[in-house]
Design an enzyme around this catalytic site. Sequence first.
Site, PDB file in Angstrom:
ATOM      1  N   MET A   1       8.189   3.379   5.168  1.00 55.17           N
ATOM      2  CA  MET A   1       6.897   3.063   4.539  1.00 55.17           C
ATOM      3  C   MET A   1       6.122   2.108   5.451  1.00 55.17           C
ATOM      4  SD  MET A   1       7.451   3.109   0.453  1.00 55.17           S
ATOM      5  CE  MET A   1       8.125   1.474   0.282  1.00 55.17           C
TER       6      MET A   1
ATOM      7  N   ALA B   1       5.270  -1.118   8.097  1.00 54.37           N
ATOM      8  CA  ALA B   1       5.578  -2.551   8.199  1.00 54.37           C
ATOM      9  C   ALA B   1       6.936  -2.690   8.894  1.00 54.37           C
ATOM     10  CB  ALA B   1       5.573  -3.218   6.834  1.00 54.37           C
ATOM     11  N   LEU B   2       7.036  -2.039  10.036  1.00 52.96           N
ATOM     12  CA  LEU B   2       8.336  -1.853  10.685  1.00 52.96           C
ATOM     13  C   LEU B   2       8.911  -3.170  11.201  1.00 52.96           C
ATOM     14  CD1 LEU B   2       7.587   1.412  12.727  1.00 52.96           C
ATOM     15  CD2 LEU B   2       8.488   1.180  10.389  1.00 52.96           C
ATOM     16  N   HIS B   3      10.213  -3.314  11.019  1.00 57.58           N
ATOM     17  CA  HIS B   3      10.949  -4.466  11.555  1.00 57.58           C
ATOM     18  C   HIS B   3      12.149  -3.924  12.316  1.00 57.58           C
ATOM     19  CE1 HIS B   3      13.668  -3.636   8.271  1.00 57.58           C
ATOM     20  NE2 HIS B   3      12.705  -3.842   7.395  1.00 57.58           N
TER      21      HIS B   3
ATOM     22  N   HIS C   1      14.223  -1.011  10.890  1.00 58.04           N
ATOM     23  CA  HIS C   1      13.685   0.345  11.106  1.00 58.04           C
ATOM     24  C   HIS C   1      13.914   0.779  12.558  1.00 58.04           C
ATOM     25  CE1 HIS C   1      10.811  -1.109   7.841  1.00 58.04           C
ATOM     26  NE2 HIS C   1      11.300  -0.001   7.304  1.00 58.04           N
TER      27      HIS C   1
ATOM     28  N   GLN D   1       7.050   5.692  -6.038  1.00 56.13           N
ATOM     29  CA  GLN D   1       8.290   4.921  -6.171  1.00 56.13           C
ATOM     30  C   GLN D   1       8.030   3.463  -6.568  1.00 56.13           C
ATOM     31  OE1 GLN D   1       9.282   5.688  -1.844  1.00 56.13           O
ATOM     32  NE2 GLN D   1      10.206   3.664  -2.011  1.00 56.13           N
TER      33      GLN D   1
ATOM     34  N   LYS E   1      21.046  -1.096   3.907  1.00 53.04           N
ATOM     35  CA  LYS E   1      20.545  -2.187   3.061  1.00 53.04           C
ATOM     36  C   LYS E   1      20.155  -1.625   1.699  1.00 53.04           C
ATOM     37  CE  LYS E   1      16.982  -5.249   2.077  1.00 53.04           C
ATOM     38  NZ  LYS E   1      15.987  -4.529   1.312  1.00 53.04           N
TER      39      LYS E   1
ATOM     40  N   VAL F   1      20.604  -4.496   9.351  1.00 52.94           N
ATOM     41  CA  VAL F   1      20.287  -5.459  10.424  1.00 52.94           C
ATOM     42  C   VAL F   1      19.899  -6.781   9.743  1.00 52.94           C
ATOM     43  CG1 VAL F   1      18.775  -5.972  12.380  1.00 52.94           C
ATOM     44  CG2 VAL F   1      19.516  -3.613  11.956  1.00 52.94           C
TER      45      VAL F   1
HETATM   46  O1  PAF Z   1      13.294   3.028   2.271  1.00 56.01           O
HETATM   47  C1  PAF Z   1      12.079   3.322   2.320  1.00 56.01           C
HETATM   48  O2  PAF Z   1      11.322   2.794   3.135  1.00 56.01           O
HETATM   49  C2  PAF Z   1      11.509   4.338   1.342  1.00 56.01           C
HETATM   50  O3  PAF Z   1      12.131   4.243   0.107  1.00 56.01           O
HETATM   51  C3  PAF Z   1      11.562   5.778   1.869  1.00 56.01           C
HETATM   52  C4  PAF Z   1      12.991   6.250   2.078  1.00 56.01           C
HETATM   53  C5  PAF Z   1      10.795   5.876   3.187  1.00 56.01           C
HETATM   54  C6  PAF Z   1      10.905   6.732   0.876  1.00 56.01           C
HETATM   55  O4  PAF Z   1       9.582   6.389   0.636  1.00 56.01           O
END
Ligand code: PAF
Length: 292
Positions: free
Chosen positions: A34, A36-38, A41, A65, A153, A180
């Site tokens: 989703m 906002a990568l750290h 990811h 979700q 996680k 991580v």
């Molecule tokens: O873990 C996440 O970032 C989200 O739940 C995912 C798996 C990308 C689904 O939207």
Amino acid sequence: MSAYVPVCRTIAELRGRIAEWRKADETVGLVPTMGALHDGHLQLVRRARADCRRTIVTLFVNPTQFGPHEDLAAYPRDEAGDRDKLALIGVDLLFAPDVAEMYPAGFATTVSVGGLTEHLCGPHRPGHFAGVATVVAKLLLQALPDATYFGEKDFQQLQVIRRLTRDLDIPTRIVGVPTVRDANGLALSSRNRYLSSSERAMAIALPRTLETMARRLAAAPAEVAAAIAWGRDQLVRAGFSKIDYVEVCEAETLQPATEVEGACRVFAAAWIGRTRLIDNMPINGTPRITAD
Ligand code: PAF
């Protein structure tokens, strides 16, 4: 290393690009995110790159979700920053659809996974896992990757996704990648950026409590109830404002365990102010995150 990450926004473009790679017999790894990568990811991306010829990262803040009172509007978004991070590692494609592309007018299907979603986060986040399962099923069917990468996680999410790919016969290998952590043991999460520095100092109690519980349970497998009571107490003392759960569960089924037998994990979800943190660890083979 690529200095530029191509972006596509439609399912048709995504499929077109993958079809070219498939013609050349190239394998494809998918990393759903989703944004906002750290570094958590990026670890998934490194793993995908090591396993597959082509790596696709997806960036979609999936509205289905999030509960009505959750942080969908505030969820951190930084596509340009994410692209820069991915360019440094080198990925072949960023798939960043908008909501209308993923959920066009008339969309009416939900993927719901039973059993695994009954405990832990399930009761505290009604609808969350159906939202995750639906969007992940769609992404998997859109890309049909050889392998798909998720962090441990979100261990319950990982098990839900394993179940749905088996149940729906989706031909991809689900790869779980260890959590991580920062230098203090706090699991990396996009939501950690909501924490003030004093809250971050408090948050460290979460992995430390789970680590101690896991070590104690490895030595005394029947002491599950006492370990849970101790863990809750530690989190309250550390200043967590609300505890959703502290649990010991069987790793495969996520059913609560009254005694540690086979592969079990400790799990917790707790709040610091308005931020909900989750974490989990295996009981045997728990990584050391703190010095003696
Ligand atoms: O873990 C996440 O970032 C989200 O739940 C995912 C798996 C990308 C689904 O939207």
